[in-house]
Design a protein around this motif. Sequence first.
Motif, PDB file in Angstrom:
ATOM      1  N   ASN A 151       0.848  -1.189   0.000  1.00  0.00           N
ATOM      2  CA  ASN A 151       0.000   0.000   0.000  1.00  0.00           C
ATOM      3  C   ASN A 151       0.884   1.240   0.000  1.00  0.00           C
ATOM      4  OD1 ASN A 151      -1.964   1.947   0.385  1.00  0.00           O
ATOM      5  ND2 ASN A 151      -2.141   1.557   2.588  1.00  0.00           N
ATOM      6  N   PRO A 152       0.893   2.013  -1.085  1.00  0.00           N
ATOM      7  CA  PRO A 152       1.763   3.195  -1.118  1.00  0.00           C
ATOM      8  C   PRO A 152       1.414   4.232  -0.056  1.00  0.00           C
ATOM      9  CG  PRO A 152       0.252   3.192  -2.984  1.00  0.00           C
ATOM     10  CD  PRO A 152       0.132   1.848  -2.333  1.00  0.00           C
ATOM     11  N   ASP A 153       0.166   4.240   0.432  1.00  0.00           N
ATOM     12  CA  ASP A 153      -0.237   5.226   1.429  1.00  0.00           C
ATOM     13  C   ASP A 153       0.289   4.912   2.824  1.00  0.00           C
ATOM     14  OD1 ASP A 153      -1.662   6.789  -0.407  1.00  0.00           O
ATOM     15  OD2 ASP A 153      -3.423   5.508  -0.246  1.00  0.00           O
ATOM     16  N   HIS A 154       0.999   3.790   2.965  1.00  0.00           N
ATOM     17  CA  HIS A 154       1.687   3.521   4.228  1.00  0.00           C
ATOM     18  C   HIS A 154       2.824   4.511   4.439  1.00  0.00           C
ATOM     19  CE1 HIS A 154       3.269   1.206   7.575  1.00  0.00           C
ATOM     20  NE2 HIS A 154       4.450   1.144   6.991  1.00  0.00           N
ATOM     21  N   HIS A 155       3.345   5.050   3.346  1.00  0.00           N
ATOM     22  CA  HIS A 155       4.436   6.020   3.400  1.00  0.00           C
ATOM     23  C   HIS A 155       3.894   7.435   3.245  1.00  0.00           C
ATOM     24  CE1 HIS A 155       6.876   2.439   1.756  1.00  0.00           C
ATOM     25  NE2 HIS A 155       7.126   2.562   3.048  1.00  0.00           N
ATOM     26  N   ASN A 156       4.693   8.408   3.668  1.00  0.00           N
ATOM     27  CA  ASN A 156       4.298   9.802   3.446  1.00  0.00           C
ATOM     28  C   ASN A 156       5.407  10.650   2.833  1.00  0.00           C
ATOM     29  OD1 ASN A 156       5.979  10.224   5.650  1.00  0.00           O
ATOM     30  ND2 ASN A 156       4.347  10.845   7.039  1.00  0.00           N
ATOM     31  N   ILE A 157       6.531  10.019   2.523  1.00  0.00           N
ATOM     32  CA  ILE A 157       7.574  10.701   1.758  1.00  0.00           C
ATOM     33  C   ILE A 157       8.076   9.719   0.704  1.00  0.00           C
ATOM     34  CG2 ILE A 157       9.390  10.138   3.457  1.00  0.00           C
ATOM     35  CD1 ILE A 157      10.696  12.866   2.618  1.00  0.00           C
ATOM     36  N   PHE A 158       8.175  10.197  -0.513  1.00  0.00           N
ATOM     37  CA  PHE A 158       8.471   9.340  -1.650  1.00  0.00           C
ATOM     38  C   PHE A 158       9.706   9.889  -2.365  1.00  0.00           C
ATOM     39  CE2 PHE A 158       3.970   9.725  -0.807  1.00  0.00           C
ATOM     40  CZ  PHE A 158       3.600   8.410  -0.565  1.00  0.00           C
ATOM     41  N   VAL A 159      10.689   9.019  -2.593  1.00  0.00           N
ATOM     42  CA  VAL A 159      11.956   9.434  -3.187  1.00  0.00           C
ATOM     43  C   VAL A 159      12.263   8.533  -4.377  1.00  0.00           C
ATOM     44  CG1 VAL A 159      14.392   9.921  -2.780  1.00  0.00           C
ATOM     45  CG2 VAL A 159      12.761  10.112  -0.890  1.00  0.00           C
ATOM     46  N   ARG A 160      12.508   9.151  -5.518  1.00  0.00           N
ATOM     47  CA  ARG A 160      12.924   8.422  -6.716  1.00  0.00           C
ATOM     48  C   ARG A 160      14.338   8.859  -7.089  1.00  0.00           C
ATOM     49  NH1 ARG A 160       8.466   9.345 -11.181  1.00  0.00           N
ATOM     50  NH2 ARG A 160       9.651   7.704 -12.259  1.00  0.00           N
ATOM     51  N   PHE A 161      15.129   7.906  -7.548  1.00  0.00           N
ATOM     52  CA  PHE A 161      16.527   8.136  -7.896  1.00  0.00           C
ATOM     53  C   PHE A 161      16.700   8.067  -9.416  1.00  0.00           C
ATOM     54  CE2 PHE A 161      16.707   7.059  -3.530  1.00  0.00           C
ATOM     55  CZ  PHE A 161      17.923   7.449  -3.011  1.00  0.00           C
ATOM     56  N   PHE A 162      17.481   8.989  -9.948  1.00  0.00           N
ATOM     57  CA  PHE A 162      17.772   9.006 -11.380  1.00  0.00           C
ATOM     58  C   PHE A 162      19.276   9.176 -11.584  1.00  0.00           C
ATOM     59  CE2 PHE A 162      13.441  10.386 -10.890  1.00  0.00           C
ATOM     60  CZ  PHE A 162      12.758   9.778 -11.944  1.00  0.00           C
ATOM     61  N   ILE A 163      19.818   8.450 -12.554  1.00  0.00           N
ATOM     62  CA  ILE A 163      21.214   8.588 -12.959  1.00  0.00           C
ATOM     63  C   ILE A 163      21.239   9.266 -14.328  1.00  0.00           C
ATOM     64  CG2 ILE A 163      23.347   7.369 -13.553  1.00  0.00           C
ATOM     65  CD1 ILE A 163      22.541   5.176 -11.629  1.00  0.00           C
ATOM     66  N   LYS A 164      22.099  10.263 -14.459  1.00  0.00           N
ATOM     67  CA  LYS A 164      22.208  11.001 -15.720  1.00  0.00           C
ATOM     68  C   LYS A 164      23.410  10.507 -16.504  1.00  0.00           C
ATOM     69  CE  LYS A 164      22.235  15.756 -17.505  1.00  0.00           C
ATOM     70  NZ  LYS A 164      22.325  17.187 -17.108  1.00  0.00           N
ATOM     71  N   ARG A 165      23.134   9.995 -17.691  1.00  0.00           N
ATOM     72  CA  ARG A 165      24.200   9.506 -18.565  1.00  0.00           C
ATOM     73  C   ARG A 165      23.891   9.944 -19.991  1.00  0.00           C
ATOM     74  NH1 ARG A 165      24.361   3.607 -15.670  1.00  0.00           N
ATOM     75  NH2 ARG A 165      25.744   4.176 -13.958  1.00  0.00           N
ATOM     76  N   GLY A 166      24.881  10.551 -20.639  1.00  0.00           N
ATOM     77  CA  GLY A 166      24.690  11.025 -21.995  1.00  0.00           C
ATOM     78  C   GLY A 166      23.605  12.074 -22.116  1.00  0.00           C
ATOM     79  N   GLY A 167      23.396  12.840 -21.048  1.00  0.00           N
ATOM     80  CA  GLY A 167      22.384  13.883 -21.060  1.00  0.00           C
ATOM     81  C   GLY A 167      20.980  13.402 -20.785  1.00  0.00           C
ATOM     82  N   ASN A 168      20.804  12.097 -20.575  1.00  0.00           N
ATOM     83  CA  ASN A 168      19.478  11.529 -20.320  1.00  0.00           C
ATOM     84  C   ASN A 168      19.417  10.939 -18.921  1.00  0.00           C
ATOM     85  OD1 ASN A 168      18.464  12.018 -23.009  1.00  0.00           O
ATOM     86  ND2 ASN A 168      19.741  10.294 -23.695  1.00  0.00           N
ATOM     87  N   TYR A 169      18.235  11.026 -18.307  1.00  0.00           N
ATOM     88  CA  TYR A 169      18.025  10.474 -16.975  1.00  0.00           C
ATOM     89  C   TYR A 169      17.398   9.085 -17.089  1.00  0.00           C
ATOM     90  CZ  TYR A 169      18.718  15.234 -15.223  1.00  0.00           C
ATOM     91  OH  TYR A 169      19.233  16.472 -14.930  1.00  0.00           O
ATOM     92  N   GLN A 170      17.928   8.170 -16.311  1.00  0.00           N
ATOM     93  CA  GLN A 170      17.354   6.832 -16.222  1.00  0.00           C
ATOM     94  C   GLN A 170      17.083   6.525 -14.753  1.00  0.00           C
ATOM     95  OE1 GLN A 170      19.690   3.719 -17.991  1.00  0.00           O
ATOM     96  NE2 GLN A 170      18.253   2.097 -17.415  1.00  0.00           N
ATOM     97  N   GLU A 171      15.849   6.113 -14.461  1.00  0.00           N
ATOM     98  CA  GLU A 171      15.501   5.852 -13.064  1.00  0.00           C
ATOM     99  C   GLU A 171      16.229   4.618 -12.549  1.00  0.00           C
ATOM    100  OE1 GLU A 171      11.685   5.534 -10.013  1.00  0.00           O
ATOM    101  OE2 GLU A 171      11.344   5.633 -12.188  1.00  0.00           O
TER     102      GLU A 171
END
Length: 224
Positions: free
Chosen positions: A124-144
């Motif tokens: 259940n995503p509502d169990h959390h109240n802060i959400f963090v996504r990580f992205f790596i930038k390579r060749g000018g593009n972001y990949q999660e």
Amino acid sequence: MKAKNYIGIIFICTLAISCVTPPDNFPSVPEITFNGVQFVPIPNASDSLIVSVDFRDAEGDLGLNPGDNAPPFNAFNFIRDANGNLITYSNRPPNAPRYNPIDWRINQFVNNVQVMDTIWVENNPDHHNIFVRFFIKRGGNYQEYRWSDPPFFTTFNGRFPRILTEDRARAIEGTIQYGMLSSGWRSIFRNDTIRLDIQIQDRNLNKSNVISTPDFTLDQVTRR
């Protein structure tokens, strides 16, 4: 090396409480802005990646305490078959995922009775109240970088505790510092350029805007 020992343990909040009648520019849906990010190496322990966000909210209904686990804040829901029976790993259907610690839970209590088996669940995503996504930038593009995928099967989403101790609505603003502890930051990201996307949610399940950190490497934000 483990990517995560435990998460969301470091929480520091500084806030200013406004009047009971909120100012006209205080939003009912939480509003956040980027404040800062720091990498803190800790000798002989898990290193800490700390992101700081400034927030404003008209009602002050931010935060969840450890006891806030009843719906809609329950950690997961049990997946059942067409007859309403729990689905265990031994009788899983063809579309069920292979065993992993996100989709399967062992020896859980169901209606106050412990089921000594491995049960299919939906988190259940509502169990959390802060959400963090990580992205790596390579060749000018972001990949999660998806922590929930193999081999980690985890998340850096988490909880920060209730900011106000009483339920009376009050406009508040302040800063949340959210620390994520891991023994694997250096081995995973090395010299990569990283970006984090952050969002928070209030107890009425109103999600804030999503904010992004500037691009950074761990070396650039290391606390000296």
